[in-house]
Motif scaffolding. Structure first.
Motif: not given
Length: 323
Positions: A153-157, A210-215
């Motif tokens: 959640v922290r990463i996506l936010r 979401t893809f930006q956050a994961l990358r």
């Protein structure tokens, strides 16, 4: 495919113009911290025939393609397999104490987006990898399958500025319990189902954030950038210039903070005369962030989110001359 066919460098002429006053001097050294497919690097070598180039990239595939592209320039170009926060070590190893120009073109290179098997693009099904250097680190699939829900959640936010992070993560946790995530299509489908109807109608592909956050998480992009921009400023000789292209607000904010801090007077308030050591080290070359022209965006849609900032080094620091 040849690297030329794959790659249209973003805001190329503007970057060249910004760096030009520093690179026309004899013996000038310019660092391209994000070599990618070599579009900016080739233009720098062509435009400034007396300059020497040092180019960094963490992606071995990019280094290989760019090496072929830049081969005609011989020993004027030195290509190094390194992440850009390793700039001080690279310069020390090459015996280069100061440089006249530094260019950053942040984000994902065209090649990484266009090669499906790298897993960066949400528009095509591919393994969820997203590592810029596939020889090291953990993949996006491992992040999705193993991180605790709160951390996801922290990463996506934080990295994706995703308002519906909790909804998406709840769905991810439910699904990964049945079967681990391996491919991007399943994740894209899950995000589509998790988001409220209204959220799907605006802002392009709902999986984008979401893809930006994961990358960013997989490649430690912001952590690396936090170290890299101050290191690049420190490497500039007086009169040297830095140009940075960012592609989302998190990167741009970070770049803005470092350059703005360098351009400030740091003296305590109330001094009648500001001593040299408190004077600004940098002069900003852009008012705010410069944007690509409408024509450029029409010709190259990947330029659309680009933001360019630049600065010139105007003063040596007392404690830096010893490096």
């Amino acid at each position: 495919m040849s690297s030329n066919a794959l790659h249209v460098p973003v805001m190329l002429q503007r970057c060249l113009d910004m760096l030009a006053p520093a690179l026309t001097r004899p013996g000038a050294v310019v660092v391209d911290c994000t070599l990618g497919l070599g579009g900016h690097s080739e233009a720098l070598l062509r435009t400034f025939p007396d300059a020497r180039l040092i180019a960094l990239d963490r992606d071995p595939a990019a280094l290989k393609l760019s090496g072929e592209r830049l081969a005609p320039y011989g020993d004027r170009a030195t290509l190094v397999h390194a992440v850009y926060d390793e700039l001080p070590e690279v310069l020390a190893r090459l015996g280069v104490p100061r440089v006249q120009g530094v260019l950053f073109d942040l984000g994902v290179s065209s090649m990484q987006l266009d090669e499906a098997e790298r897993g960066f693009a949400y528009a095509q099904d591919a393994p969820l990898d997203m590592r810029m250097d596939q020889t090291t680190g953990i993949s996006a699939a491992e992040v999705l399958n193993t991180y605790p829900p709160g951390e996801l959640v922290r990463i996506l936010r934080t990295y994706g500025e995703e308002k519906f992070a909790r909804k998406i993560v709840d769905a991810v946790v439910r699904e990964r319990a049945k079967e681990p995530f391996r491919n991007s299509a399943r994740l894209v489908e899950l995000i589509r189902e998790a988001l409220p109807q209204a959220a799907k109608r605006t802002g392009g592909n709902p999986a984008k954030r979401t893809f930006q956050a994961l990358r960013i998480e997989v490649n430690g992009e912001l952590t690396v950038l936090e170290r890299a921009i101050p290191a690049a400023v420190a490497a500039l000789a007086v009169g040297g210039r830095i140009a940075v292209l960012s592609y989302h607000s998190l990167e741009d904010r970070l770049v803005k903070q470092v350059l703005a801090a360098g351009a400030e007077i740091t003296a305590p308030p109330g001094l009648p005369v500001v001593p040299e050591r408190y004077q600004p080290r940098l002069k900003l070359l852009t008012r705010g962030a410069e944007l690509p022209t409408e024509q450029e965006v029409a010709e190259n849609r990947r330029a659309a989110p680009a933001r360019l900032r630049g600065a010139e080094r105007i003063r040596e620091e007392a404690n830096e001359g010893t490096h």
